[in-house]
Design an enzyme around this catalytic site. Structure first.
Site, mmCIF file in Angstrom:
data_model
loop_
_atom_site.group_PDB
_atom_site.id
_atom_site.type_symbol
_atom_site.label_atom_id
_atom_site.label_comp_id
_atom_site.label_asym_id
_atom_site.label_seq_id
_atom_site.Cartn_x
_atom_site.Cartn_y
_atom_site.Cartn_z
ATOM 1 N N GLU A 111 -0.426 1.093 -20.227
ATOM 2 C CA GLU A 111 0.685 1.623 -21.030
ATOM 3 C C GLU A 111 0.500 1.266 -22.506
ATOM 4 O O GLU A 111 0.782 2.064 -23.396
ATOM 5 C CB GLU A 111 2.017 1.083 -20.507
ATOM 6 C CG GLU A 111 2.376 1.683 -19.149
ATOM 7 C CD GLU A 111 3.625 1.069 -18.561
ATOM 8 O OE1 GLU A 111 3.599 -0.143 -18.264
ATOM 9 O OE2 GLU A 111 4.624 1.774 -18.401
ATOM 10 N N GLU A 131 1.841 0.176 -10.499
ATOM 11 C CA GLU A 131 3.150 -0.463 -10.338
ATOM 12 C C GLU A 131 3.796 -0.216 -8.981
ATOM 13 O O GLU A 131 4.417 -1.127 -8.414
ATOM 14 C CB GLU A 131 4.101 -0.022 -11.449
ATOM 15 C CG GLU A 131 3.856 -0.698 -12.787
ATOM 16 C CD GLU A 131 2.826 -0.004 -13.660
ATOM 17 O OE1 GLU A 131 2.074 0.838 -13.140
ATOM 18 O OE2 GLU A 131 2.774 -0.299 -14.863
HETATM 19 C C1 3H9 Z 1 3.072 -4.014 -14.790
HETATM 20 O O1 3H9 Z 1 2.184 -4.080 -15.580
HETATM 21 C C2 3H9 Z 1 4.419 -3.422 -15.111
HETATM 22 C C3 3H9 Z 1 4.401 -2.683 -16.398
HETATM 23 O O2 3H9 Z 1 4.805 -1.367 -16.231
HETATM 24 C C4 3H9 Z 1 5.169 -3.458 -17.432
HETATM 25 C C5 3H9 Z 1 6.512 -3.051 -17.701
HETATM 26 C C6 3H9 Z 1 7.217 -3.821 -18.751
HETATM 27 N N1 3H9 Z 1 -0.058 -11.107 -13.667
HETATM 28 O O3 3H9 Z 1 -7.308 -10.402 -8.635
HETATM 29 P P1 3H9 Z 1 -8.049 -11.586 -9.166
HETATM 30 C C7 3H9 Z 1 -4.160 -13.402 -11.637
HETATM 31 S S1 3H9 Z 1 2.890 -4.611 -13.197
HETATM 32 C C8 3H9 Z 1 -0.273 -12.403 -13.422
HETATM 33 O O4 3H9 Z 1 -8.445 -12.623 -8.215
HETATM 34 P P2 3H9 Z 1 -10.298 -9.916 -9.897
HETATM 35 C C9 3H9 Z 1 -4.413 -13.563 -10.154
HETATM 36 O O5 3H9 Z 1 -3.279 -14.037 -9.497
HETATM 37 C C10 3H9 Z 1 1.218 -5.178 -13.169
HETATM 38 N N2 3H9 Z 1 -1.412 -12.860 -12.858
HETATM 39 O O6 3H9 Z 1 -9.321 -11.150 -10.056
HETATM 40 C C11 3H9 Z 1 -5.544 -14.574 -10.173
HETATM 41 O O7 3H9 Z 1 -4.984 -15.849 -10.407
HETATM 42 P P3 3H9 Z 1 -5.630 -17.175 -9.771
HETATM 43 C C12 3H9 Z 1 0.260 -4.063 -12.972
HETATM 44 C C13 3H9 Z 1 -2.339 -11.973 -12.535
HETATM 45 O O8 3H9 Z 1 -11.317 -10.071 -10.925
HETATM 46 C C14 3H9 Z 1 -6.351 -14.160 -11.392
HETATM 47 O O9 3H9 Z 1 -5.458 -13.428 -12.209
HETATM 48 N N3 3H9 Z 1 -1.067 -4.603 -12.849
HETATM 49 C C15 3H9 Z 1 -2.170 -10.614 -12.759
HETATM 50 O O10 3H9 Z 1 -10.690 -9.750 -8.481
HETATM 51 C C16 3H9 Z 1 -7.549 -13.309 -11.075
HETATM 52 O O11 3H9 Z 1 -7.135 -12.199 -10.307
HETATM 53 C C17 3H9 Z 1 -1.654 -4.846 -11.661
HETATM 54 O O12 3H9 Z 1 -1.070 -4.595 -10.620
HETATM 55 C C18 3H9 Z 1 -0.970 -10.181 -13.355
HETATM 56 N N4 3H9 Z 1 -0.736 -8.878 -13.631
HETATM 57 O O13 3H9 Z 1 -9.402 -8.624 -10.222
HETATM 58 C C19 3H9 Z 1 -3.028 -5.414 -11.710
HETATM 59 N N5 3H9 Z 1 -3.267 -9.962 -12.335
HETATM 60 O O14 3H9 Z 1 -6.985 -17.244 -10.378
HETATM 61 C C20 3H9 Z 1 -3.131 -6.626 -10.848
HETATM 62 C C21 3H9 Z 1 -4.108 -10.896 -11.863
HETATM 63 O O15 3H9 Z 1 -4.694 -18.231 -10.192
HETATM 64 N N6 3H9 Z 1 -4.402 -7.285 -10.944
HETATM 65 N N7 3H9 Z 1 -3.551 -12.117 -11.974
HETATM 66 O O16 3H9 Z 1 -5.673 -16.923 -8.307
HETATM 67 C C22 3H9 Z 1 -5.543 -6.825 -10.380
HETATM 68 O O17 3H9 Z 1 -5.582 -5.769 -9.815
HETATM 69 C C23 3H9 Z 1 -6.746 -7.704 -10.436
HETATM 70 O O18 3H9 Z 1 -6.305 -9.017 -10.727
HETATM 71 C C24 3H9 Z 1 -7.825 -7.313 -11.467
HETATM 72 C C25 3H9 Z 1 -8.916 -8.424 -11.499
HETATM 73 C C26 3H9 Z 1 -8.458 -5.992 -11.058
HETATM 74 C C27 3H9 Z 1 -7.237 -7.194 -12.833
#
Ligand code: 3H9
Length: 691
Positions: A111, A131
């Site tokens: 976004e 989301e």
């Molecule tokens: C959103 O954005 C709403 C909007 O519309 C805003 C409106 C205002 N937050 O997955 P990994 C942590 S909703 C906090 O193992 P990878 C995860 O817990 C969001 N923490 O790595 C982990 O922590 P730890 C929409 C997060 O390389 C570490 O990062 N976005 C978040 O396999 C590593 O993560 C998503 O849904 C977060 N958003 O994959 C994307 N994301 O090391 C969600 C990750 O302590 N994330 N962490 O265990 C992903 O899909 C994957 O993390 C990503 C990396 C592909 C980015």
């Protein structure tokens, strides 16, 4: 650290001539935490005031662009400035902004990029608005900006599926302006410079003209695929507003819907599962333990399960050997594999070249010693302890010393299997779920002597296979099958007491399971469980309640769907079972013989009894150390047994119920079930979820 120093650390601003480069540095994934948002907003305002800056680039340090909002902040009111304020500041600025994307630009990250005047990305970048998978809708303009670029129908498809797109597809859809092969930042700066003096706001565009019928079609398809979950319904409504309502009002409505959903139980459940998945492979004793390199794998036993496991490995790029004693069995399995891949080509999931590569990775053999030469050998033969021990003894003799031996047993004692070898530290369970190449769940069963290196290796392989590995200790049925057995037994007790199978199934499906327990039994087949029961009959404690109805069904040759009759009957062409008067009579006679006066059940009673049984069994598993975390149990039930994701799993569900009622319901189940029922410490099991 002071707030100012904190802000400077997470967002730095560097001048490259007349271009300001804002770099977000908030490991691990540059999530838009409050500090990031405040710092970004301050930097944007600063740039606006600076006459020497003609344009700006937003970039991120580390492996990825911003992966979204900081989900950890979603459980409480969001502190200002919220992300929409940052997005609004970029749009309001007179200077153009370019997003330089590497890794993932997801949710709020995408976004942020959409609010920029242009976007460039590396070839391997992914972008998307996932989301809905977290129970919410995009809340920083995503539902308004995306349709202005790709149209409503495509926006509905992308937002409601939460699908992540590769850069090439995003470029094709106009969501990216350029894919960069070399210097991402350099190209972003050059593009920003070329845009100087020109602002191109997505918010000022109109949604492209399109056929309303196609929009409706996309909405119907999204509702179907998204099972009409509230966030899917809200996303469609919000996207539609992009063409029917003034921008500012539609944006406001998006924000309201986002916040309402964010505060709800479903979003809390999905956030919980998100973090549970990332927690499931972590154990203190594995910290710093390096996994062994696994280059090749073998699967012993070319049944449905073995073939599915071999496909999982081939899909992930491993060389894999599929072995069975019988050449014909291996060839038959290989044919099925080939057909399954051809199906994937026909469905457009992979192309012909990829299909050929995957097929070529699977070698076949009938020679166990040859199959034993891989780095990892997975046994998937018949569920019989004597046979498994024999296979393991042979593998142990033939395999190189470093080879890890795994069993795919779904309930047998892995310690006993390991005892047939001279390498117990290198033996463990890898319990795949059927169909193995599709189901994500993988129970990694740590036997008494499994070494940390072996466990770490199995977890790493699980990750490479794109599975969801959950660690379990040895115990009958590990985590999933143990809970499922208790639940199914309770369902049969309810039938004995007065509920009909279709009533139980309907109640369970109304709770959100894809199928009720009796429909599942018919699908899986009743004969194997019957054989097991016959085996256990001599040692069964006569004081425990035992429901003989399934035995009676099997005695009549009703083995489920494969014989067109089981708990239900399956007339020619019927996809769902139909209640069978013959079964109803059998059930009623059974209750009469047992002297049980049948009574009616409400949906709620059936649901509570089934759920409380699961919760109690989960509490026992945790106390016995078979599961190490409440969230692991929930992951297993959600990903392997059809427990509704939006309820977060049995323990998450329980943590949201009134504690006194929960306790009273367990007491009731204990009393009805009678002899042999063990009560678990539910409060202890739920403590981590309530803390
Ligand atoms: C959103 O954005 C709403 C909007 O519309 C805003 C409106 C205002 N937050 O997955 P990994 C942590 S909703 C906090 O193992 P990878 C995860 O817990 C969001 N923490 O790595 C982990 O922590 P730890 C929409 C997060 O390389 C570490 O990062 N976005 C978040 O396999 C590593 O993560 C998503 O849904 C977060 N958003 O994959 C994307 N994301 O090391 C969600 C990750 O302590 N994330 N962490 O265990 C992903 O899909 C994957 O993390 C990503 C990396 C592909 C980015």
């Amino acid at each position: 650290m002071s707030e100012v120093a904190d802000a400077a650390r997470v967002v730095s601003v560097v001048r490259r001539g007349d271009i300001a480069v804002l770099t977000i540095d908030n490991p691990p994934v540059n999530a838009a935490s409050k500090t990031v948002r405040s710092a970004l907003l301050a930097a944007i305002r600063e740039i606006e005031k600076e006459p020497a800056v003609a344009a700006a680039v937003i970039a991120c340090a580390g492996k990825t662009f911003m992966a979204g909002a900081d989900i950890r902040e979603f459980g409480r009111p969001i502190e200002e400035p919220a992300l929409p304020a940052v997005v609004a500041a970029i749009l309001a600025s007179r200077k153009p902004f370019v997003a330089a994307i590497q890794g993932a630009a997801l949710g709020g990250g995408f976004e942020l990029a959409l609010a920029c005047d242009a976007r460039v990305a590396t070839k391997d970048a992914v972008v998307g608005l996932p989301e809905v998978t977290l129970g919410i809708i995009p809340g920083a303009g995503g539902t308004q900006h995306l349709p202005r670029i790709v149209g409503l129908a495509k926006a509905i498809d992308l937002i409601c599926s939460g699908r992540r797109m590769r850069a090439a597809q995003a470029l094709e859809l106009g969501l990216l302006d350029r894919i960069v092969e070399g210097d991402l930042l350099g190209e972003a700066i050059a593009l920003a410079r070329s845009l100087a003096g020109r602002k191109s706001r997505v918010s000022e565009r109109r949604t492209p003209a399109e056929d309303p019928a196609l929009v409706e079609e996309a909405a119907q398809a999204a509702l179907k695929a998204g099972r009409k979950r509230p966030q899917v319904v809200a996303a469609i409504e919000s996207i539609r507003r992009s063409s029917s309502m003034p921008y500012a009002e539609a944006l406001d409505a998006e924000r309201k819907a986002f916040n309402t959903l964010r505060e709800g139980t479903e979003a809390a459940a999905l956030r919980y599962l998100f973090f549970a998945e990332r927690e499931s492979t972590k154990l203190p004793e594995l910290e710093g333990v390096a996994p062994q390199h696994i280059a090749s794998a073998s699967v012993i036993g070319a049944g449905t399960m073995g073939a599915g496991i071999a496909m999982s490995f081939a899909d992930a790029g491993y060389e894999v050997v599929l072995m069975d004693r019988d050449d014909a069995a291996v060839e038959r399995a290989f044919e099925r594999v080939r057909k399954a891949y051809a199906g994937s080509v026909a469905a457009g999931r992979i192309d012909e070249a990829e299909c050929q590569r995957r097929v070529a990775r699977i070698r076949r053999t009938a020679d166990l010693a040859a199959a034993a030469q891989s780095d990892l050998v997975i046994e998937a033969v018949f569920e019989d302890m004597a046979i498994k021990k024999e296979v393991f003894a042979q593998l142990d003799r033939a395999a190189p010393p470093a080879t890890i031996l795994a069993t795919n047993t779904s309930y047998l004692d892995v310690d006993e299997i390991a005892s047939a070898t001279s390498r117990a530290p290198q033996v463990l369970g890898l319990h795949f779920f059927s169909p193995a190449h599709i189901m994500r769940l993988l129970e990694v069963v740590r036997a008494r002597r499994t070494s940390p290196e072996t466990l770490a290796t199995a977890l790493e392989v699980g990750r490479r296979l794109r599975k969801l590995p959950v660690i379990a200790r040895v115990g009958d049925g590990f985590i999933g099958n143990r809970i499922y057995a208790a639940y199914r037994r309770q369902a049969e007790l309810m039938v004995e007491e007065g509920a009909m199978p279709e009533e139980v199934d309907a109640a369970i499906e109304a709770f959100g399971f894809a199928m009720g327990p009796f429909a599942v039994s018919d699908l899986a087949g009743l004969d194997i469980a019957w054989m097991n029961r016959k085996r256990l009959a001599p040692t069964r404690d006569p004081r425990t309640r035992y429901v003989e109805i399934a035995d009676r069904l099997c005695e009549r040759g009703r083995f489920g769907q494969k014989t067109r009759a089981g708990w239900y009957r399956y007339p020619e062409g019927a996809r769902r079972g139909q209640p069978d008067p013959e079964v109803a009579t059998m059930i009623e006679e059974h209750s009469k013989t047992k002297g049980i006066a049948r009574r009616g059940f409400t949906r709620e009673e059936i649901q509570w009894r089934a759920l409380v049984t699961m919760v109690n069994e989960a509490a026992l598993l945790l106390a016995e150390g078979i599961a190490s975390r409440a969230s692991d149990v929930d992951l297993v039930l959600v990903n392997g047994y059809g427990f509704p994701k939006h309820e977060g799993g049995p323990l998450f569900w329980a943590s949201r119920q009134d504690a006194a009622r929960l306790s009273a319901e367990v007491d009731r189940v204990a009393q009805i079930t009678g002899h042999g029922f063990k009560r678990g410490d539910i409060d202890a099991a739920l403590a981590p979820l309530k803390g």
